[in-house]
Motif scaffolding. Structure first.
Motif, PDB file in Angstrom:
ATOM      1  N   LYS A   1      67.167  38.771 109.565  1.00  0.00           N
ATOM      2  CA  LYS A   1      68.280  39.366 110.294  1.00  0.00           C
ATOM      3  C   LYS A   1      67.933  40.783 110.727  1.00  0.00           C
ATOM      4  O   LYS A   1      67.402  41.569 109.950  1.00  0.00           O
ATOM      5  CB  LYS A   1      69.554  39.367 109.449  1.00  0.00           C
ATOM      6  CG  LYS A   1      70.169  37.987 109.287  1.00  0.00           C
ATOM      7  CD  LYS A   1      71.555  38.048 108.670  1.00  0.00           C
ATOM      8  CE  LYS A   1      72.196  36.653 108.650  1.00  0.00           C
ATOM      9  NZ  LYS A   1      73.575  36.701 108.106  1.00  0.00           N
ATOM     10  N   GLN A   2      68.249  41.097 111.974  1.00  0.00           N
ATOM     11  CA  GLN A   2      68.033  42.436 112.527  1.00  0.00           C
ATOM     12  C   GLN A   2      69.382  42.975 112.984  1.00  0.00           C
ATOM     13  O   GLN A   2      70.050  42.364 113.814  1.00  0.00           O
ATOM     14  CB  GLN A   2      67.055  42.375 113.701  1.00  0.00           C
ATOM     15  CG  GLN A   2      66.687  43.736 114.267  1.00  0.00           C
ATOM     16  CD  GLN A   2      65.704  43.613 115.407  1.00  0.00           C
ATOM     17  OE1 GLN A   2      66.048  43.163 116.498  1.00  0.00           O
ATOM     18  NE2 GLN A   2      64.454  43.997 115.159  1.00  0.00           N
ATOM     19  N   ASP A   3      69.783  44.078 112.400  1.00  0.00           N
ATOM     20  CA  ASP A   3      71.100  44.654 112.690  1.00  0.00           C
ATOM     21  C   ASP A   3      72.213  43.636 112.447  1.00  0.00           C
ATOM     22  O   ASP A   3      73.187  43.552 113.201  1.00  0.00           O
ATOM     23  CB  ASP A   3      71.173  45.165 114.130  1.00  0.00           C
ATOM     24  CG  ASP A   3      70.135  46.241 114.430  1.00  0.00           C
ATOM     25  OD1 ASP A   3      69.850  47.037 113.515  1.00  0.00           O
ATOM     26  OD2 ASP A   3      69.598  46.260 115.545  1.00  0.00           O
ATOM     27  N   GLY A   4      72.025  42.836 111.391  1.00  0.00           N
ATOM     28  CA  GLY A   4      73.041  41.871 110.999  1.00  0.00           C
ATOM     29  C   GLY A   4      73.019  40.564 111.753  1.00  0.00           C
ATOM     30  O   GLY A   4      73.798  39.655 111.453  1.00  0.00           O
ATOM     31  N   GLU A   5      72.124  40.440 112.744  1.00  0.00           N
ATOM     32  CA  GLU A   5      72.051  39.230 113.555  1.00  0.00           C
ATOM     33  C   GLU A   5      70.714  38.523 113.323  1.00  0.00           C
ATOM     34  O   GLU A   5      69.676  39.175 113.157  1.00  0.00           O
ATOM     35  CB  GLU A   5      72.203  39.566 115.039  1.00  0.00           C
ATOM     36  CG  GLU A   5      73.548  40.157 115.415  1.00  0.00           C
ATOM     37  CD  GLU A   5      74.694  39.181 115.209  1.00  0.00           C
ATOM     38  OE1 GLU A   5      74.480  37.965 115.361  1.00  0.00           O
ATOM     39  OE2 GLU A   5      75.813  39.642 114.883  1.00  0.00           O
TER      40      GLU A   5
END
Length: 236
Positions: free
Chosen positions: A179-183
């Motif tokens: 996940k990157q920045d919650g996505e």
């Protein structure tokens, strides 16, 4: 490994290396030189030589390169496959039987580390990397290096199962699968982030099946995602 490259088909799945190269046909414009990174025992290099005047196959394993050279020079190599326990069957890889004999003279093999390729490996019209990016310490560095080894407008072909492993690639260097920045960030999205704007994606990503025999009763089955990228021409 030799059986995966040159053996019979399993589970109704045709040869992986042959399938990958066949997918490239609509996208290959210049048929001069190709580089096959992570060529292993050489099947993909021989298949590429159907399309290109010369093919350089490189792999980190000296044993795989030795086998590839033996096949290129003699047209065949004998090998064994496990059946059960200590029992084995005897097989032969034969270029003539695979309609690849005429390609052998156009292929050259050498040992090389994908993360530290020789400076002389430049000027290619196409670079193929099968099951390579998720085996590298720094895949971003590898992908960045590819643009310097292609002719302007050259083609970069990536096929991978995106099987990230922290023992091979530190998690901070993964292209995706986290996940990157919650996505969620997939490796395909990570490839786009890394390769653009130097490359443009020119195919609809394909999932190429592969079946690998372990014993007569056990097999590995999976898919590799195939993406084809064309280097942008400076000033266009």
């Amino acid at each position: 490994e030799l059986d995966f490259h040159y053996g019979p088909t399993y589970l109704g799945v045709s040869n992986f290396h042959q399938n990958v190269v066949e997918e490239l046909l609509p996208f290959v414009e210049r048929r001069g030189r190709a580089l096959d990174i992570g060529c292993s025992c050489g099947r993909s290099s021989f298949e590429l030589a159907r399309l290109f005047e010369t093919v350089e196959g490189v792999d980190f394993s000296a044993n795989y390169i030795q086998k590839a050279w033996q096949i290129a020079e003699t047209g065949q190599v004998r090998y064994v496959v496990a059946t059960e326990g200590d029992l084995v069957d005897y097989r032969e890889a034969n270029l003539n039987q695979l309609s690849l004999a005429e390609t052998a003279s156009r292929v050259h093999f050498s040992q090389s580390d994908a993360s530290n390729l020789r400076a002389s490996l430049v000027g290619f019209d196409l670079i193929l990397a099968l099951n390579v990016i998720d085996r590298l310490h720094d895949p971003v560095q590898f992908l960045t290096d590819m643009s310097t080894r292609l002719h302007e407008g050259g083609i970069l072909v990536i096929a991978s199962s995106y099987d990230w492993d922290q023992r091979l690639t530190p998690k901070k260097n993964w292209l995706g699968g986290f996940k990157q920045d919650g996505e969620p960030l997939t490796t395909f999205e990570g490839l786009k982030q890394t390769l653009q704007p130097s490359f443009e994606l020119i195919n609809q990503p394909q999932h190429i099946p592969c079946a690998r025999r372990e014993t007569q009763n056990r097999f590995q089955f999976g898919y590799c995602e195939l993406t084809i990228w064309k280097q942008r021409v400076v000033g266009s």
